[in-house]
Motif scaffolding. Structure first.
Motif, PDB file in Angstrom:
ATOM      1  N   ASP A   6     -29.053 -18.167 -64.511  1.00  0.00           N
ATOM      2  CA  ASP A   6     -29.687 -17.544 -63.604  1.00  0.00           C
ATOM      3  C   ASP A   6     -30.529 -17.882 -62.875  1.00  0.00           C
ATOM      4  O   ASP A   6     -31.040 -17.236 -62.351  1.00  0.00           O
ATOM      5  CB  ASP A   6     -29.265 -16.261 -64.969  1.00  0.00           C
ATOM      6  CG  ASP A   6     -28.186 -16.144 -64.851  1.00  0.00           C
ATOM      7  OD1 ASP A   6     -26.812 -16.492 -64.375  1.00  0.00           O
ATOM      8  OD2 ASP A   6     -27.503 -14.720 -66.000  1.00  0.00           O
ATOM      9  N   CYS A  63     -30.883 -19.751 -60.550  1.00  0.00           N
ATOM     10  CA  CYS A  63     -30.567 -19.122 -58.942  1.00  0.00           C
ATOM     11  C   CYS A  63     -31.436 -18.799 -58.416  1.00  0.00           C
ATOM     12  O   CYS A  63     -31.794 -18.252 -56.995  1.00  0.00           O
ATOM     13  CB  CYS A  63     -29.036 -19.021 -58.650  1.00  0.00           C
ATOM     14  SG  CYS A  63     -28.070 -20.040 -59.836  1.00  0.00           S
ATOM     15  N   ARG A  70     -29.518 -18.301 -54.724  1.00  0.00           N
ATOM     16  CA  ARG A  70     -28.601 -18.637 -54.465  1.00  0.00           C
ATOM     17  C   ARG A  70     -28.001 -17.673 -56.284  1.00  0.00           C
ATOM     18  O   ARG A  70     -28.563 -16.739 -56.438  1.00  0.00           O
ATOM     19  CB  ARG A  70     -28.009 -19.899 -54.788  1.00  0.00           C
ATOM     20  CG  ARG A  70     -28.900 -21.386 -53.877  1.00  0.00           C
ATOM     21  CD  ARG A  70     -28.062 -22.300 -54.437  1.00  0.00           C
ATOM     22  NE  ARG A  70     -27.195 -22.376 -54.840  1.00  0.00           N
ATOM     23  CZ  ARG A  70     -26.447 -23.290 -55.233  1.00  0.00           C
ATOM     24  NH1 ARG A  70     -26.871 -24.294 -55.935  1.00  0.00           N
ATOM     25  NH2 ARG A  70     -24.703 -23.735 -55.676  1.00  0.00           N
ATOM     26  N   ASP A  71     -26.293 -17.302 -55.607  1.00  0.00           N
ATOM     27  CA  ASP A  71     -25.942 -16.590 -56.172  1.00  0.00           C
ATOM     28  C   ASP A  71     -25.364 -17.529 -57.646  1.00  0.00           C
ATOM     29  O   ASP A  71     -24.310 -18.755 -57.597  1.00  0.00           O
ATOM     30  CB  ASP A  71     -24.335 -16.342 -55.156  1.00  0.00           C
ATOM     31  CG  ASP A  71     -23.543 -15.113 -56.452  1.00  0.00           C
ATOM     32  OD1 ASP A  71     -23.802 -15.228 -57.447  1.00  0.00           O
ATOM     33  OD2 ASP A  71     -22.137 -14.291 -55.681  1.00  0.00           O
TER      34      ASP A  71
END
Length: 235
Positions: free
Chosen positions: A19, A22, A27-28
């Protein structure tokens, strides 16, 4: 702490790292899959990780994987898991590997692709494969040298028994992970022009997953950070 709690804590830590990486890359996290590398660990650990929501597992030795996948099927009947082969593969093991693997991530030659295609003919559907890319071209580690990637991708794509899903790599020790993964990202961008469905970039492990995610990895292969230090493999 019992084993389930230990694995749950490790999984939470790894997911938090993904997480954060990202977020740093804009980013997701849903675009980065987690592949649990369970080599040398028992099927009971795989069962616990499946209970915790993981669905993708990887092995690198055919003999160990065949027994482990069968044992997991007994421990968790009907569990919706996928098995990946991530070790170097000899052509004479192709028939055995396709009996348990849903995906082979280490295709590095046309001859291996041919052997897998022949072995996969009776599966009832194509075998998903990744091309293992060698960033530095060192033959000792296996992998298709970057300049040869387009030719091998074309060869794999011509096999109706195989489905080219993308590429996999390991960062060479003598290169920084960021440098290695950046080189791979450029090659994959060109590859997708000819093979749009080859969207997977399997790059990054316990020690360098952040660098891989920053360079576009869509799948990180994590063993030690999830399961702990490797146990000695049986002879």
């Amino acid at each position: 702490m019992n084993r389930r709690d230990e694995l749950a804590a490790n999984l939470a830590d790894v997911r938090a790292r993904i997480d954060r990486a990202c977020a740093a890359a804009g980013r997701d996290p849903a675009g980065v899959a987690l592949l649990a590398v369970t080599k040398t660990f028992p099927a009971s650990d795989v069962a616990l990780l499946a209970d915790l929501g993981l669905t993708a597992f990887a092995e690198n030795r055919d003999q160990e994987a065949g027994a482990k996948t069968a044992e997991l099927a007994e421990l968790r009947p009907g569990a919706a898991v996928r098995w990946h082969m991530v070790g170097r593969l000899q052509r004479n093991k192709a028939r055995s590997v396709v009996e348990w693997a849903d995906q082979v991530d280490t295709v590095d030659s046309g001859r291996l692709a041919d052997a897998l295609a022949k072995a996969a003919g009776a599966r009832g559907g194509p075998l998903d494969v990744l091309i293992q890319v060698s960033i530095d071209g060192d033959p000792a580690r296996g992998g298709c040298p970057l300049p040869e990637l387009p030719q091998l991708a074309d060869h794999v794509a011509q096999k109706s028994e195989l489905s080219l899903r993308g590429v996999m790599t390991v960062a060479p020790l003598e290169m920084s992970p960021a440098q290695a993964f950046d080189a791979l990202q450029g090659a994959v961008t060109r590859l997708r022009d000819d093979h749009p469905v080859a969207h997977v970039i399997s790059a990054g492990m316990s020690g360098d997953l952040e660098d891989a995610i920053a360079c576009g990895s869509t799948c990180v292969r994590v063993g030690t950070a999830l399961l702990g230090s490797r146990r000695l493999a049986s002879p």
